[in-house]
Design an enzyme around this catalytic site. Sequence first.
Site, short mmCIF file in Angstrom:
data_model
loop_
_atom_site.label_atom_id
_atom_site.label_comp_id
_atom_site.label_asym_id
_atom_site.label_seq_id
_atom_site.Cartn_x
_atom_site.Cartn_y
_atom_site.Cartn_z
N HIS A 72 0.84 -1.20 0.00
CA HIS A 72 0.00 0.00 0.00
C HIS A 72 0.88 1.26 0.00
CE1 HIS A 72 -3.01 -2.66 2.36
NE2 HIS A 72 -3.50 -2.51 1.15
N ARG A 121 -1.90 -6.06 -8.35
CA ARG A 121 -0.78 -6.93 -8.00
C ARG A 121 -0.51 -7.98 -9.08
NH1 ARG A 121 -3.04 -8.37 -2.22
NH2 ARG A 121 -4.80 -8.44 -3.62
N SER A 132 -2.93 -7.63 3.11
CA SER A 132 -3.20 -7.46 4.54
C SER A 132 -3.56 -8.81 5.17
CB SER A 132 -4.35 -6.48 4.74
OG SER A 132 -4.00 -5.22 4.26
N LYS A 188 -17.39 -5.91 7.03
CA LYS A 188 -16.18 -6.62 6.62
C LYS A 188 -15.41 -7.19 7.82
CE LYS A 188 -14.71 -5.25 2.00
NZ LYS A 188 -13.53 -4.95 1.19
O1 PNS Z 1 -8.72 -2.76 0.11
P1 PNS Z 1 -9.98 -3.28 -0.50
O2 PNS Z 1 -10.81 -4.00 0.54
O3 PNS Z 1 -9.72 -4.11 -1.73
O4 PNS Z 1 -10.84 -1.98 -0.98
C1 PNS Z 1 -12.12 -2.14 -1.54
C2 PNS Z 1 -12.84 -0.79 -1.68
C3 PNS Z 1 -12.84 -0.03 -0.38
C4 PNS Z 1 -12.12 0.04 -2.73
C5 PNS Z 1 -14.29 -1.09 -2.16
O5 PNS Z 1 -14.85 -2.06 -1.35
C6 PNS Z 1 -15.19 0.14 -2.17
O6 PNS Z 1 -15.01 1.04 -2.96
N1 PNS Z 1 -16.16 0.16 -1.25
C7 PNS Z 1 -17.10 1.25 -1.12
C8 PNS Z 1 -18.48 0.85 -1.65
C9 PNS Z 1 -18.60 1.08 -3.14
O7 PNS Z 1 -18.46 2.18 -3.63
N2 PNS Z 1 -18.88 0.01 -3.89
C10 PNS Z 1 -19.15 0.12 -5.32
C11 PNS Z 1 -17.96 -0.21 -6.13
S1 PNS Z 1 -18.31 -1.69 -7.00
#
Ligand code: PNS
Length: 164
Positions: free
Chosen positions: A17, A90, A128, A41
Amino acid sequence: MTKAIYPGSFDPVTFGHLDIIERASKVVDHLIVGVLNNSAKHPLFSVEERVVMLQEVTSHLPNVEIQSFGGLLVDFAKQCDASVIVRGLRAITDFEYELQMSQTNRKIAPDIDTIFLTTNLKYAYLSSSIVKEVAMYDGAIDEFVPAAMIPYIREKMKEKVKKY
Ligand code: PNS
């Protein structure tokens, strides 16, 4: 001025990150690291803890700010007046999910674009979840997370062990 959001769970923040944050901060004027506040989550660290941890590891980057958010990412981006979302890729296994997410975001907010930075090969394996798995069994995590994060993770693991 280009403002971007780098969103994620950061539970906890890893070298992967941090590498994306450092590189993204060089290509945009202002970078907001958006920490997802989503108890569904079941994160190991609370959103407040994740914000503090990120603030600590990015304190050397003057154009980086840490904020938490809930709800839709594009709504948060609009609130922040950001026109770009940054995500790290990645490996090919990340691609399908990331493509779907970026296309959904573009459908609901056509003015916000997603850009991808490929993860440094050194950290291509890192996540993570891997950090938590190794830390749970008291393994060495100094190759995975900045040194300042280690006490936070060790402490959290101790609390977890006490609970069960
Ligand atoms: O680190 P992560 O868990 O891969 O991040 C995922 C994240 C936070 C980018 C994603 O879950 C997100 O944007 N969540 C907010 C809800 C949202 O906007 N969802 C619609 C996108 S499909």
